[in-house]
Design an enzyme around this catalytic site. Sequence first.
Site, PDB file in Angstrom:
ATOM      1  N   LEU A  83     -34.187 -17.978   6.827  1.00 34.61           N
ATOM      2  CA  LEU A  83     -33.862 -16.895   7.761  1.00 34.61           C
ATOM      3  C   LEU A  83     -34.923 -16.706   8.835  1.00 34.61           C
ATOM      4  O   LEU A  83     -34.683 -16.044   9.845  1.00 34.61           O
ATOM      5  CB  LEU A  83     -33.651 -15.585   6.993  1.00 34.61           C
ATOM      6  CG  LEU A  83     -32.377 -15.560   6.150  1.00 34.61           C
ATOM      7  CD1 LEU A  83     -32.474 -14.499   5.065  1.00 34.61           C
ATOM      8  CD2 LEU A  83     -31.152 -15.320   7.021  1.00 34.61           C
ATOM      9  N   TYR A 182     -50.394  -4.199  14.610  1.00 37.45           N
ATOM     10  CA  TYR A 182     -49.496  -4.509  13.498  1.00 37.45           C
ATOM     11  C   TYR A 182     -49.803  -3.623  12.303  1.00 37.45           C
ATOM     12  O   TYR A 182     -50.953  -3.436  11.924  1.00 37.45           O
ATOM     13  CB  TYR A 182     -49.630  -5.983  13.098  1.00 37.45           C
ATOM     14  CG  TYR A 182     -48.742  -6.356  11.930  1.00 37.45           C
ATOM     15  CD1 TYR A 182     -47.355  -6.383  12.073  1.00 37.45           C
ATOM     16  CD2 TYR A 182     -49.280  -6.673  10.675  1.00 37.45           C
ATOM     17  CE1 TYR A 182     -46.522  -6.721  11.006  1.00 37.45           C
ATOM     18  CE2 TYR A 182     -48.455  -7.012   9.604  1.00 37.45           C
ATOM     19  CZ  TYR A 182     -47.081  -7.033   9.774  1.00 37.45           C
ATOM     20  OH  TYR A 182     -46.258  -7.369   8.720  1.00 37.45           O
TER      21      TYR A 182
END
Length: 309
Positions: A83, A182
Amino acid sequence: MGMNGFGPGTTTEEVLDGVDLTGRTALVTGVTGGLGGETARALAACGAAVILAARDGDAAAGVAARIRAQVPRADLSFVALDLADLSAVRGAVERIGSRPIDLLINNAGVMYTPFARTADGFELQFGTNHLGHFLLTTALAANLRSAAHRSGDPARVVTVSSDAHRAHAVDLADPAFAHRPYDKFVAYAQSKAANVLMTVELQNRSGGDGIRAFAVHPGVCATGLSRHMSRDDFAEMKRMSAGKPGLLSNLESIPEAAATSVWAATAPALGSAGGAYLADCGIDRAAEHATDPATATSLWTLSEQLVAL
């Protein structure tokens, strides 16, 4: 307990008691994790042909062998699916071809990973948990429609989200953390909110085409998903779940945690509840930022642009 007598302790066996999926085909992503493997086993035990989708073919073969040991007549096939690489997702769709798919279970996911990018340059959690599944789902739309047409029952798309989605909305301006520092918790929550938004918009767009979409909170259970978590991470998770005392001490078994996914895939009572967020084998309410129709449409449009790279 819900009206159906199901609740937090309900298992896959109880949910599927009396369910016959003969002639139906299910595709389950992330089968090499505990939840995906159990979801695949439970559906195969009811007679569904199950396509096992995973990155690692050897690990998937091991899962298939374990399922066959319990369900000797299981009809299983394998498709390689990464994915985190959109070209690999397209390759998987090509290999599936025109095969009708009655049940698509978007179960795979990564959680609290250190900063990393997918093959296409997206932040790993958003790229894997949302964009990979978004491309897979939209690319299989014809397969879902043909299955619904063939059986006379709507095809179902079940996407495994998490109550973690409540903590942070999707940042449509910066989903890839190009401009903000992040934070793995923010990134995970954002990806899980995206799962719910995709469900809302998929139902909005495809409900009339014989597709029912559901998002699922599986409950908290110990699977390989937590492999990136440190002691501090568990402390942070505990802090975030402060409103639910005992959440981390009362871990569900894998058959209990997978029960809501198979209930979403099979329960006749859900026929008119497309677009719903489900937990503990019942209908729950997702956070407003994950169900807002305008946000859902915006994320869908953005996702179409991102996966068309």
